[in-house]
Design a protein around this motif. Structure first.
Motif, PDB file in Angstrom:
ATOM      1  N   ARG A 221      -8.146  -1.917  -0.408  1.00  0.00           N
ATOM      2  CA  ARG A 221      -6.849  -2.526  -0.723  1.00  0.00           C
ATOM      3  C   ARG A 221      -6.958  -4.041  -0.876  1.00  0.00           C
ATOM      4  O   ARG A 221      -6.218  -4.647  -1.643  1.00  0.00           O
ATOM      5  CB  ARG A 221      -5.794  -2.122   0.295  1.00  0.00           C
TER       6      ARG A 221
ATOM      7  N   THR B 211       0.832  -1.211   0.000  1.00  0.00           N
ATOM      8  CA  THR B 211       0.000   0.000   0.000  1.00  0.00           C
ATOM      9  C   THR B 211       0.864   1.257   0.000  1.00  0.00           C
ATOM     10  O   THR B 211       2.087   1.195   0.139  1.00  0.00           O
ATOM     11  CB  THR B 211      -0.894   0.064   1.252  1.00  0.00           C
TER      12      THR B 211
ATOM     13  N   ARG C 108      -6.370   3.886   3.075  1.00  0.00           N
ATOM     14  CA  ARG C 108      -5.004   3.662   2.592  1.00  0.00           C
ATOM     15  C   ARG C 108      -5.102   2.579   1.527  1.00  0.00           C
ATOM     16  O   ARG C 108      -5.550   1.468   1.783  1.00  0.00           O
ATOM     17  CB  ARG C 108      -4.105   3.210   3.747  1.00  0.00           C
ATOM     18  N   ASN C 109      -4.701   2.910   0.312  1.00  0.00           N
ATOM     19  CA  ASN C 109      -4.912   2.035  -0.837  1.00  0.00           C
ATOM     20  C   ASN C 109      -3.609   1.455  -1.370  1.00  0.00           C
ATOM     21  O   ASN C 109      -2.525   1.824  -0.927  1.00  0.00           O
ATOM     22  CB  ASN C 109      -5.648   2.818  -1.934  1.00  0.00           C
ATOM     23  N   LEU C 110      -3.726   0.571  -2.361  1.00  0.00           N
ATOM     24  CA  LEU C 110      -2.555  -0.022  -2.990  1.00  0.00           C
ATOM     25  C   LEU C 110      -1.722   1.048  -3.684  1.00  0.00           C
ATOM     26  O   LEU C 110      -2.260   1.963  -4.297  1.00  0.00           O
ATOM     27  CB  LEU C 110      -2.960  -1.061  -4.038  1.00  0.00           C
TER      28      LEU C 110
END
Length: 191
Positions: free
Chosen positions: A100, A47, A66-68
């Motif tokens: 994610r 991430t 919170r993303n990739l």
């Protein structure tokens, strides 16, 4: 001849050392998936920096999470490619509802089913850990003998179930059974 072809395939996937010797652990775990009655429990791919989720997190709204990272997106694709090159396709792909995890499942396997038992309980450990872990153990006890499942989740879930720590994009392989399952080992598919 068949063994040589299998080793050649593992070389291309990074599962064989420079010396040409199969990493026995990786080969053993891939074979366990092939045999069926198993789960590939995968921590979401890499991430953007951070821990947990930012203030204002909302399920279903990726902009609040919170993303990739781009590295994580590529890592998730490699995981799917590695399994496909070994002729391994999960019969079911379950994941946490965090973006994610959904993105990891989609990039690796092209599909997903959100399962609340795989949701993170990082911020609510006392309230959710035990019931979610019990649901995972129950699912392992009921796992069909044919095929394997992929479960894409978070570190806290993997540790609660197995006691193991895996990095983002790494997995554990679990054998189902009436005892609630057994961890067979750790597996890195995106090397």
């Amino acid at each position: 001849m068949r063994r040589r072809l299998a080793l050649h395939g593992l070389v291309g996937l990074g599962l064989v050392s420079r010396l040409g010797q199969a990493h026995g652990e990786a080969a053993r775990l891939l074979e366990a998936l092939r045999e069926g009655g198993a789960v590939l429990m995968l921590r979401h791919a890499r991430t953007e920096p951070g821990v947990g989720d930012p203030p204002g997190f909302r399920m279903g709204q990726c902009a609040t999470q919170r993303n990739l990272s781009e590295i994580g997106r590529a890592q998730a694709r490699r995981i799917g490619q590695t399994l496909a090159a070994q002729g391994l396709e999960p019969r079911a792909v379950r994941c946490s509802g965090w973006c994610r995890c959904i993105d990891t499942a989609e990039l690796a396997f092209g599909r997903h089913e959100v399962w609340p038992a795989l949701h993170s309980f990082f911020a609510k450990r006392a309230a959710l850990r035990d019931p979610q872990t019990a649901a995972l153990r129950h699912a392992l006890a009921q796992l069909p003998a044919r095929g394997f499942e992929a479960w894409v989740t978070h570190q806290v879930n993997i540790t609660a179930l197995t006691g193991a720590w895996v990095d983002m994009g790494e997995a554990v392989v679990l054998r189902g059974g009436p005892d609630g399952g057994t961890m067979l080992g750790r597996l890195s598919l995106a090397a």
